[in-house]
Design a protein around this motif. Sequence first.
Motif, PDB file in Angstrom:
ATOM      1  N   GLU A 131      -3.780  18.059  13.638  1.00  0.00           N
ATOM      2  CA  GLU A 131      -4.054  18.855  12.441  1.00  0.00           C
ATOM      3  C   GLU A 131      -2.850  19.726  12.123  1.00  0.00           C
ATOM      4  O   GLU A 131      -2.277  20.355  13.012  1.00  0.00           O
ATOM      5  N   VAL A 132      -2.465  19.757  10.859  1.00  0.00           N
ATOM      6  CA  VAL A 132      -1.314  20.545  10.429  1.00  0.00           C
ATOM      7  C   VAL A 132      -1.777  21.579   9.397  1.00  0.00           C
ATOM      8  O   VAL A 132      -2.362  21.221   8.371  1.00  0.00           O
ATOM      9  N   THR A 133      -1.538  22.839   9.696  1.00  0.00           N
ATOM     10  CA  THR A 133      -1.858  23.925   8.771  1.00  0.00           C
ATOM     11  C   THR A 133      -0.565  24.386   8.111  1.00  0.00           C
ATOM     12  O   THR A 133       0.379  24.797   8.798  1.00  0.00           O
ATOM     13  N   VAL A 134      -0.536  24.318   6.791  1.00  0.00           N
ATOM     14  CA  VAL A 134       0.667  24.671   6.033  1.00  0.00           C
ATOM     15  C   VAL A 134       0.415  25.987   5.301  1.00  0.00           C
ATOM     16  O   VAL A 134      -0.608  26.144   4.614  1.00  0.00           O
ATOM     17  N   VAL A 135       1.342  26.924   5.461  1.00  0.00           N
ATOM     18  CA  VAL A 135       1.246  28.232   4.805  1.00  0.00           C
ATOM     19  C   VAL A 135       2.509  28.474   3.992  1.00  0.00           C
ATOM     20  O   VAL A 135       3.544  27.837   4.236  1.00  0.00           O
TER      21      VAL A 135
ATOM     22  N   ASP B 240       5.529  26.246   7.715  1.00  0.00           N
ATOM     23  CA  ASP B 240       5.770  26.809   6.398  1.00  0.00           C
ATOM     24  C   ASP B 240       6.022  25.678   5.409  1.00  0.00           C
ATOM     25  O   ASP B 240       6.467  24.576   5.780  1.00  0.00           O
ATOM     26  N   ILE B 241       5.756  25.940   4.139  1.00  0.00           N
ATOM     27  CA  ILE B 241       6.051  24.957   3.101  1.00  0.00           C
ATOM     28  C   ILE B 241       7.541  24.617   3.138  1.00  0.00           C
ATOM     29  O   ILE B 241       8.387  25.496   3.206  1.00  0.00           O
TER      30      ILE B 241
ATOM     31  N   VAL C 125       0.809  17.401   3.406  1.00  0.00           N
ATOM     32  CA  VAL C 125       1.816  16.910   4.352  1.00  0.00           C
ATOM     33  C   VAL C 125       2.176  15.478   3.961  1.00  0.00           C
ATOM     34  O   VAL C 125       1.318  14.589   3.995  1.00  0.00           O
ATOM     35  N   ALA C 126       3.430  15.280   3.585  1.00  0.00           N
ATOM     36  CA  ALA C 126       3.891  13.964   3.131  1.00  0.00           C
ATOM     37  C   ALA C 126       4.453  13.163   4.300  1.00  0.00           C
ATOM     38  O   ALA C 126       5.115  13.710   5.187  1.00  0.00           O
TER      39      ALA C 126
ATOM     40  N   SER D 193       2.656  21.640   0.648  1.00  0.00           N
ATOM     41  CA  SER D 193       1.931  22.712  -0.045  1.00  0.00           C
ATOM     42  C   SER D 193       0.893  23.315   0.883  1.00  0.00           C
ATOM     43  O   SER D 193       0.560  22.751   1.934  1.00  0.00           O
ATOM     44  N   GLU D 194       0.367  24.456   0.493  1.00  0.00           N
ATOM     45  CA  GLU D 194      -0.567  25.192   1.349  1.00  0.00           C
ATOM     46  C   GLU D 194      -1.855  24.407   1.558  1.00  0.00           C
ATOM     47  O   GLU D 194      -2.386  23.786   0.630  1.00  0.00           O
ATOM     48  N   GLY D 195      -2.349  24.418   2.805  1.00  0.00           N
ATOM     49  CA  GLY D 195      -3.600  23.735   3.105  1.00  0.00           C
ATOM     50  C   GLY D 195      -3.599  23.153   4.504  1.00  0.00           C
ATOM     51  O   GLY D 195      -2.704  23.421   5.308  1.00  0.00           O
TER      52      GLY D 195
END
Length: 456
Positions: A431-435, A361-362, A398-399, A410-412
Amino acid sequence: MNYRCKIALFFLTVLTLFAVLTVGCSHNNSNDNIVSYGKIRMHYENLPDDVETVYFSLFTPAGTCIWGPRQAIIDEHPDYVSLYQVPVRCTSLAMACYDADAKKVKYFYSTPVTIVAGETLDLENPEIQDVDKVSLLSYNVEHDLRAHTGDTIGLQAMAVMGTADANYYQDLTEYATWSVNKESRLATTDAAGNNITSKGVYRCLNTADDSVEVSAAFGSYSDYANVDITNATITSAELYSDVMEVALADISGKISSTLPLPTGADIVPVMFVATWSDGKTSLLNTSASWENDDYVGYIAANRGRLVGIGNKEDREEKVESVKIVAKYVSNSKEFSDTANVTVVDADLTGLALNSDSFACDIGDEVPVAVMGTYGSQGIKVLLPAYAYKWSSDDEAIVAVSDVEQPLAMSEGIAKLTATSAIKSAYKTSCEVTVVPAPADEGADETETDGDEAAAE
């Protein structure tokens, strides 16, 4: 700093019991031909006039103190002091200067060092600074603890020194100034009324279900950890070689037989995990006592760090297996666990992650851990943060800059890559998926009720 970061940094650091060396006098040791040592000659003709006592410590790359703290009296050694039998695994030195009261560090000096077996390293006129002007990259007290009334607990103060491009770790526990926000809850005396001389060590007094904040200050820096005192009791305590979930919700890697210690690894972290009567778990590493039966001095173990001292090929006596024992007394009952450690000739051959994909999650930290792979056996060891560098193909998602753990922004979808600080050819990615974070259901219900009321 949150709990996850504190525990992750905890892996980077802990004291060992291997301190058999002296300052300012020659020292003959029967293990000289087994473990590689060098010597340091520190010249300090320009010390401030108000300095009367100096302490020296030397550390491994992970910040573990394996030499010192050792005291030098300036009146006895006005121009220089010789530090004998310094293990070649030491990579940094700390010099703490005290005034006449010898209660608080007044001046401080820290530097990376390279120790060569059988040779003397000359350090000329160290640039000693007022401790309040010392610059650290980070400073952390580790880690949040849990204890039963009457238990003795220990904490640790770790610092990152140097520059962003060339940093190193040092355990400053013994040089910090410690304090608690509830002195009636934690005592610096043992049950017999004797003073506890080690820094960061306290005895929990006769109270229950309370939380105490313990702080450690060093110069202009300070940090704290929480100690939860509880009526719950420990039901078991076991050694683990791999705790991927930092919050200890999902413990894996129970040491069932033999744990390999690759010669190419700076440290191998071991976690001593307590299970409580209320179902909760906690780490005991900084509070437990650690023992080993390696009498030839190759492995040092304390606070959950297995450290190879010297080089395996320099030992005349071969160690096939070393027994590591962790012990902790809680509610007048001793808990212990044992693991056998085998020294394995194995160098770093690559990096690995605990997963190749993550969903976050964000605002969440990405729960990714970096391991080194050693030798043809493929031995995996959790790496300290200094051993690799993160990069992200999209830091807006992803920082990795200016954060201790990759952070979902942020999302992406973003690709994270960890690259070895020792060999840049060694790298691994995920790979990181952010929702978006899930909406607060309570807030949605309130808003709906309000809309219905307005319609009526």
